[in-house]
Design an enzyme around this catalytic site. Structure first.
Site, PDB file in Angstrom:
ATOM      1  N   ASP A  51       1.304  -0.934   0.178  1.00 37.16           N
ATOM      2  CA  ASP A  51      -0.039  -0.008   0.228  1.00 37.16           C
ATOM      3  C   ASP A  51       0.421   0.902   0.044  1.00 37.16           C
ATOM      4  O   ASP A  51       0.599   2.492   0.301  1.00 37.16           O
ATOM      5  CB  ASP A  51      -0.434   0.279   1.013  1.00 37.16           C
ATOM      6  CG  ASP A  51      -0.587  -0.450   2.249  1.00 37.16           C
ATOM      7  OD1 ASP A  51       0.550  -0.285   2.570  1.00 37.16           O
ATOM      8  OD2 ASP A  51      -0.971  -0.035   3.345  1.00 37.16           O
ATOM      9  N   SER A  52       2.076   1.172   0.058  1.00 36.56           N
ATOM     10  CA  SER A  52       3.248   2.094  -0.227  1.00 36.56           C
ATOM     11  C   SER A  52       3.134   2.551  -1.108  1.00 36.56           C
ATOM     12  O   SER A  52       3.352   3.618  -1.765  1.00 36.56           O
ATOM     13  CB  SER A  52       4.760   1.688  -0.554  1.00 36.56           C
ATOM     14  OG  SER A  52       4.364   0.829  -0.722  1.00 36.56           O
ATOM     15  N   ASP A  90      -0.998  -6.072  -0.187  1.00 36.06           N
ATOM     16  CA  ASP A  90      -1.509  -5.818   1.248  1.00 36.06           C
ATOM     17  C   ASP A  90      -2.604  -5.196   0.964  1.00 36.06           C
ATOM     18  O   ASP A  90      -3.446  -4.280   0.323  1.00 36.06           O
ATOM     19  CB  ASP A  90      -1.011  -3.605   1.434  1.00 36.06           C
ATOM     20  CG  ASP A  90       0.503  -3.860   2.171  1.00 36.06           C
ATOM     21  OD1 ASP A  90       0.640  -5.061   2.900  1.00 36.06           O
ATOM     22  OD2 ASP A  90       1.304  -3.447   1.992  1.00 36.06           O
ATOM     23  N   LYS A 120      -0.935  -9.052   2.853  1.00 35.01           N
ATOM     24  CA  LYS A 120      -0.282  -9.104   3.818  1.00 35.01           C
ATOM     25  C   LYS A 120      -1.340  -8.271   4.742  1.00 35.01           C
ATOM     26  O   LYS A 120      -2.304  -6.998   4.060  1.00 35.01           O
ATOM     27  CB  LYS A 120       0.335  -8.429   4.267  1.00 35.01           C
ATOM     28  CG  LYS A 120       1.216  -7.482   4.909  1.00 35.01           C
ATOM     29  CD  LYS A 120       2.953  -7.770   4.523  1.00 35.01           C
ATOM     30  CE  LYS A 120       3.264  -5.944   3.699  1.00 35.01           C
ATOM     31  NZ  LYS A 120       2.390  -5.033   4.580  1.00 35.01           N
ATOM     32  N   GLU A 122      -1.326  -5.358   8.716  1.00 40.25           N
ATOM     33  CA  GLU A 122      -0.812  -5.004   9.920  1.00 40.25           C
ATOM     34  C   GLU A 122      -1.130  -5.230  10.942  1.00 40.25           C
ATOM     35  O   GLU A 122      -2.969  -5.012  11.436  1.00 40.25           O
ATOM     36  CB  GLU A 122      -0.740  -3.434   9.884  1.00 40.25           C
ATOM     37  CG  GLU A 122       0.141  -3.044   8.210  1.00 40.25           C
ATOM     38  CD  GLU A 122       0.357  -1.414   8.081  1.00 40.25           C
ATOM     39  OE1 GLU A 122      -0.082  -0.952   8.887  1.00 40.25           O
ATOM     40  OE2 GLU A 122       1.044  -0.925   7.030  1.00 40.25           O
ATOM     41  N   GLU A 189       9.637  -4.515  10.264  1.00 38.86           N
ATOM     42  CA  GLU A 189       9.708  -3.032   9.816  1.00 38.86           C
ATOM     43  C   GLU A 189      10.107  -2.296  11.307  1.00 38.86           C
ATOM     44  O   GLU A 189       9.892  -1.920  11.978  1.00 38.86           O
ATOM     45  CB  GLU A 189       8.547  -2.113   8.842  1.00 38.86           C
ATOM     46  CG  GLU A 189       9.139  -1.118   8.412  1.00 38.86           C
ATOM     47  CD  GLU A 189       8.054  -0.140   7.670  1.00 38.86           C
ATOM     48  OE1 GLU A 189       7.476  -1.287   6.826  1.00 38.86           O
ATOM     49  OE2 GLU A 189       7.531   0.550   7.463  1.00 38.86           O
TER      50      GLU A 189
END
Ligand code: KIV
Length: 271
Positions: A51-52, A90, A120, A122, A189
């Site tokens: 999602d970057s 993501d 993925k 978070e 991270e």
């Protein structure tokens, strides 16, 4: 012998084998067909449609605005390019937190509409219900702990996480909870290298680091940072392998000059 050289298609099982065999896992982001093709053909093990993309592709300040439809668009472009790498996508902010049914629906949409291989998410213990529900549909899940950019407004900064004992302890517990919930791997991270190494040693599943030192089972970087397409983001953990910002800037400058001076196109460059 290296698992990497033998493998025609990387699966979650192959990543487990790499960890067991002590072979480090290489992972990069990609968001579009052309770049994903180059990265895959170079032999990367895992491609993350991160999602970057919200930052590097769309120019948002954070990862929060990107939508599920936009992630599916990026992921399906990547899937069309890739022959070998495992493709993980993501789940974007707001599509899984606090509602395991919505998490399952979001993951199913990604898998069905993009053709990617895994998702993925978070977070730690607070999202294990969502992880377990996604797994009931047979969708592999990667976890993500430490600096989790979707929580930037809670953290307040992008500084190193888990430097204090209490946060480090919580991270260790969360990592075990993600493994127990069924994650096939996790990303750590921007946390202290010693802590990341401890987590990698305690878990049987692969631990991939970004700004988490060399004691983990693999490394991930954002592609645009690694090749120097971005030039304002300079964290200590980033190694730039190219300076494409400068190279492209010079090439575009030369093109402009050639157009203005009528040097381009020349006799051999026309019909
Ligand atoms: O979105 C992303 O690029 C990521 C990596 C930094 C791990 O989550």
């Amino acid at each position: 012998m290296s698992v990497h050289k033998e493998i025609k298609k990387v699966t979650t099982h192959v990543l487990q084998e790499m960890k067991r065999g002590g072979e480090k896992i290489s992972m990069l982001t990609a968001y579009d067909y052309t770049m994903a093709k180059i990265v895959d053909h170079a032999g990367i093990d895992v491609i993350l449609v991160g999602d970057s993309a919200s930052n590097v592709m769309a120019g948002h300040e954070t990862t929060l605005p990107i939508t599920l439809d936009q992630m599916i668009y990026h992921a399906s472009s990547v899937v069309r390019a890739v022959d070998r790498a495992l493709i993980i996508v993501d789940l974007p902010f707001g599509t899984y937190q606090g509602n395991s049914k919505e998490a399952l629906n979001s993951a199913i949409r990604i898998m069905k509409e993009s053709g990617a291989h895994a998702v993925k998410l978070e977070g730690g213990k607070e999202i294990t219900e969502s992880i377990q529900r996604i797994l009931t549909a047979g969708i592999p899940v990667m976890g993500h702990l430490g600096l989790t950019p979707q929580s930037i407004y809670k953290f307040g900064t992008y500084n190193v996480r888990a430097k204090e004992e209490a946060e480090a302890q919580k991270l260790i517990e969360d990592a075990h909870a993600l493994e127990k919930a069924g994650c096939f791997a996790i990303v750590l991270e921007k946390i202290p290298a010693k802590l990341a190494e401890q987590v990698a040693n305690e878990l049987a599943i692969p631990v991939i680091g970004i700004g988490a030192g060399g004691g983990v089972d693999g490394q991930v970087l954002v592609f645009h940072d690694m090749v120097g397409l971005t030039h304002e983001f300079n964290p200590r953990f980033l190694r730039r392998y190219l300076n494409l910002y400068e190279e492209i800037n010079t090439a575009v400058g030369q093109y402009i000059k050639d157009v203005k001076s009528k040097d381009f196109p020349n006799a051999g460059e026309q019909y």
